[in-house]
Structure formats: structure tokens, C-alpha cells
Design a protein around this motif. Sequence first.
Motif, PDB file in Angstrom:
ATOM      1  N   ASP A   1       0.619 -51.435   7.508  1.00 17.35           N
ATOM      2  CA  ASP A   1       0.594 -51.533   6.058  1.00 17.35           C
ATOM      3  C   ASP A   1       1.214 -50.262   5.473  1.00 17.35           C
ATOM      4  OD1 ASP A   1      -0.631 -53.981   6.040  1.00 17.35           O
ATOM      5  OD2 ASP A   1      -2.662 -53.192   5.807  1.00 17.35           O
ATOM      6  N   TYR A   2       1.687 -50.373   4.245  1.00 19.88           N
ATOM      7  CA  TYR A   2       2.269 -49.220   3.566  1.00 19.88           C
ATOM      8  C   TYR A   2       1.210 -48.148   3.348  1.00 19.88           C
ATOM      9  CZ  TYR A   2       4.356 -46.406  -0.173  1.00 19.88           C
ATOM     10  OH  TYR A   2       4.833 -45.366  -0.930  1.00 19.88           O
TER      11      TYR A   2
ATOM     12  N   GLU B   1       0.070 -45.024   1.264  1.00 14.43           N
ATOM     13  CA  GLU B   1       0.326 -44.308   0.016  1.00 14.43           C
ATOM     14  C   GLU B   1       0.563 -42.822   0.314  1.00 14.43           C
ATOM     15  OE1 GLU B   1       0.748 -45.516  -2.869  1.00 14.43           O
ATOM     16  OE2 GLU B   1      -0.085 -47.542  -2.756  1.00 14.43           O
TER      17      GLU B   1
ATOM     18  N   LYS C   1       8.408 -48.828   2.633  1.00 13.50           N
ATOM     19  CA  LYS C   1       7.585 -49.948   3.095  1.00 13.50           C
ATOM     20  C   LYS C   1       8.193 -50.594   4.330  1.00 13.50           C
ATOM     21  CE  LYS C   1       5.272 -51.158  -1.240  1.00 13.50           C
ATOM     22  NZ  LYS C   1       4.989 -52.212  -2.243  1.00 13.50           N
TER      23      LYS C   1
END
Length: 574
Positions: free
Chosen positions: A305-306, A308, A296
Motif C-alpha cells: 500500500d502507499y 504516506e 504509488k
Amino acid sequence: MNKRDIIRTLNDISIYYELSGENFFKIRAYRMAARALEVSDAEITPATALVDLQNIKGIGSSIARQILELASSGKLELFEDLKSRIPPGLIEMLKIPKLGPKKIKHLYDSLGIESIAELKQACRENKLLKLENFGPKTQENILKGIQFISKYKGRFLYADVIDEANLIENRLREFKEINRCSIAGSLRRKKEIVKDIDIVASSKNPDAVIDYFTKMEGVTEIIAEGDTKSSVRLQSGVNADLRVVSDFQYPYALHHFTGSMEHNTAMRSLAKKHNLKMNEYGLFKDEETVYCKSEKDIFAIFGMDYIEPELRENTGEIEAALNKRLPDLVKEEDIRGIFHFHTTWSDGNMSLSQAAQELIKCGFSYCGVADHSKTAFYAGGIKDEFIDFYLEEIDGINRKNRDFKVFKGIESDILPDGSLDYDESTLAKFDFIIIAIHSNFNMTEKTMTERIIKGMQSRYATVLGHPTGRLLLSRDEYNVNITDIIDAAADLDVALEINASPFRLDLGWQYCKYAAEKGVKMFINPDAHSIETLHDYKYGINVARKGWLEKKDIVNCMELNEIIDYFSFRKNRK
């Protein structure tokens, strides 16, 4: 040995017996025992009483004892003896589509063929044409089958590898010399087909970690062993690679070895624009490492943003992360009900009542049974005269379970001319209709596409099942323009299925994003035939997440009252 492995072993014994030329009744006895065990609710442990196994219809006293032996020791002398007497190449030949044990034994007895390489050469020399029941078409299909399995050699279904990978990961995490550890590679990205197991770990003592890894239970061969990396082969035939780094390097290594290669290339290009250098060892600014405690933190350095792991395929995720527009991916807990499963009304191994009780136990609010239709005679499809009895049983289940609803469904075949195989008065009796192709695959792209779209034009078509017809590692997609199918689904307000069977995973994740952008709703369905495979819906969630899908895109994330309205509206729309 657990119940699932015991069932597999019993089926394997029947195959080995068939390859050995054993009598039909002995072969059938093991097949029947495997099926009986699969259908039964019995839990098999070393403490299971022999009499309890003998009370299961289809399991005799001799096989019951063998089941207990497998449960307690994990081995069976009979099975080991059979394996020692059958050339391993014959088992490999079973992977060739449409080539069963009987034909393989005939090839072995008549031509001495005991490997795929020898079979390929025999086909090239037309030796099979001299054999009974082996014509030119059969020989041609065998060569095509050999070409197909060669294409996917060394590849495995996600579902066949993930449990073993999780076991290794958990064992490593328990080892005192390891700080952090994670599955990486294509498994972490939830690819439907994988080549191996990749694991990244951090430690101050990599030598001890490597030594522990190579001596784990299940390792049959050490392929490579270095100071910080080791590759081993497992009993399952899958290779597992372990990389050990310092805890400081761990986030960078985990990101790098998770991939994909295309995602990593795009991230390095982004880093370069920020005057940074990025690789598996770290993130650098003028030779100084930019400290990141986790993945992250790496994304946060770029104002992202992180992302996935499932999305890391360089299909727009980097731009979306920069613009704060990543999807809120669907989660397992979002699923409210399960559709598309088969019971003893067609080719399932469970009764409708058993399926409903299992799904109630899992906490679902509803389900939708969809047994095969009459055209699927090979699967015991329901004939017209039995439809009302089928529906009456569903009504009976619903009367007994006021807080759980079973929707009335059928998997109706799309015939070669695009019509469905029940008349409209019959189709109108159901809450939902899954339409699907189960025959006549070898059409041109234009003809197949037109066939499917015509099926979707039925006022009763709710969802198109397994839209491309693929069987992973076994059968390619049939010729179809999937973009045209998605466009038609949007126009006709027909949903598409993510068939969550690990052998299908169809619709593939590569098409899901486009479908969602067109406003097409999706079902995540297990296509289950047993209690165990009801839980295969989880593999469909992987596909949905890789395909950028959110809760709002999935029909069976709806609450019960919402889905009642959804079905009602579609039945009365035309």
C-alpha cells in the motif's frame, strides 16, 4: 507586510531599543502596541485608515503611522537604523535561554562582548563573576545555554519554515518550464525540527529552472549552482535546495529525497530481495528501468500500500504496507472541536467570546477553554474566589450559542508532591481537567515520574498536558520515564495531550504509536493564547499522523454527544 510580521517587527523594535539603552517608556510603547494589535480584530492593509489604528487602545499616532508604513512598503527607516547600530552578535545572544536584552547590554557595556563566542570565552575566564548580578550559577547557566543552542544551530521549527517552503513550491509550479514539483525531505515528512527546504522538480529545461530559482524574490545568496541542483540562502536564514530531474525520473527522485535515510535503506533492501536495484534515478531490473508514473506505482511494484510521507521513518511502515495494515491516518477534517486555550481570564490575548466566535466560524461543534490555575500566578492563574465568575461566563456563552458548546476546563498544576492545586470540591465544578507541570523541573527521573503519576491518580484528571515539558530548540524534556507515564495513563484511563504549539509538539510522535497500542486516548490541543494560535492544532495533526494515529484514537474527533458522554463517564468513574 502582513499583520503577523508587523507585530513581530514592533516587538523587535522594543528589543533593539532595550539593547540600545533607550528609556523604559519608549520600549513599553512598542510592546504595548504589538500586544494591542495582536488582540485586536483589525485587518492591516496599506488601505487601512490611520484613525482606525489610532482608535485601538495602546497604539499612539506615531506608531500607527509606522504600522501603515510597514503595511505598504514592508520596511521602516527607524527599524533599519536600529539594526545598523546594534552588533548582530547581540541579537544572536538573545537565543541563549534566560539571557535577556538588559543583561546582554550590561555584558556589552561592561566587557565589550558582542558575540556568543566572546561570551563563552568570558565565562571560561570567569569574567562575568566581576559583574553585578552575575554570580557563579548565572555563569554556569549561560554556558549550558550556549551548549544547548550550539547543539541545534542551523535548525528551525517546522512552523517557521513551512509557509516559506509552500511559497517557493507554488512559484516553481507556476513556472512554465516545470512539469511537476514538490517539497521533499524532512518538511514533507512533517518533522518538528528541520534543517533546510528540499524541493524536487521535473523539467526538460533544467538550466532555465535553476536560473529562475536562484533569482527568486527572497534569495540573498547562491551557495551552489550546478546543472541540475542549486542551493540558496533565503532572507529568513534558511537554506533551500532544488533538484531538477526528468519527468521520467521524478517519482524515484521524490521518493528518495523525501527520505528518511533509514526508510530508503530498508526499501533498497526490499528491492534487492526482489532482484531489483533502487536509487534516486529509478527502479531497475537487469539494467532495465521499471516504469513508475508516481510514488504509488513504486510501492505497488512490491505489492505494498502507499506509505504516506509522514510515516517514512522505518518504524514498521514497510512491513505494515506489505501486510495491508497501514493506519487510516487522522485528517484535519476529522477534528470536531478544540481544547486547551487561554483567554484574558489568565494569560491569553483573547476573550472567551472572541475565541468561541472564531471556532464557530471555523465550523467546529464544541471547544474547551482551560485557563491557568491559581498556582500559575505568573500567568494570571484564576484564584479560588474567581472560579464561579469564570464558570458563569462560560454558561453565558453557551446560552447564546445553542448549536455550539463550550466545555468548562482548567489547566491545573501538578504540585511537587503530585497533588493538584485546587481542592476536590473546586475540581468537581469543571467538565474536564488538564493536569500539567509548570515548575520544579529539575527532579530525578524517579521523582518526576512518581509526581506525574500521582497527579494522574486524581479522580478528576482528564488529560495530561504537554507530558514531557519540552520546548523545541529551547528546553529539553525533563527527566521522566515516558513509557511508565503511558502505562499509567492506560491503567488510570487518563488521556494524553499532543500539545500542538509549534514550540512544544509534545507528546512527540515517537511515543504516539505505543500509546495507541496501549489504548490511551489522545487530545490534539493548540495551547492557544491568541486568535491566531487557535489554528496551531494543525501542527498537532502532523504529530498524530507521524505517530500512526487514527481518528478513533483522538478524543476531539468525537461528535458532540460522544464527548459529553466521555467527560461524564470519567467524572463519575471513581
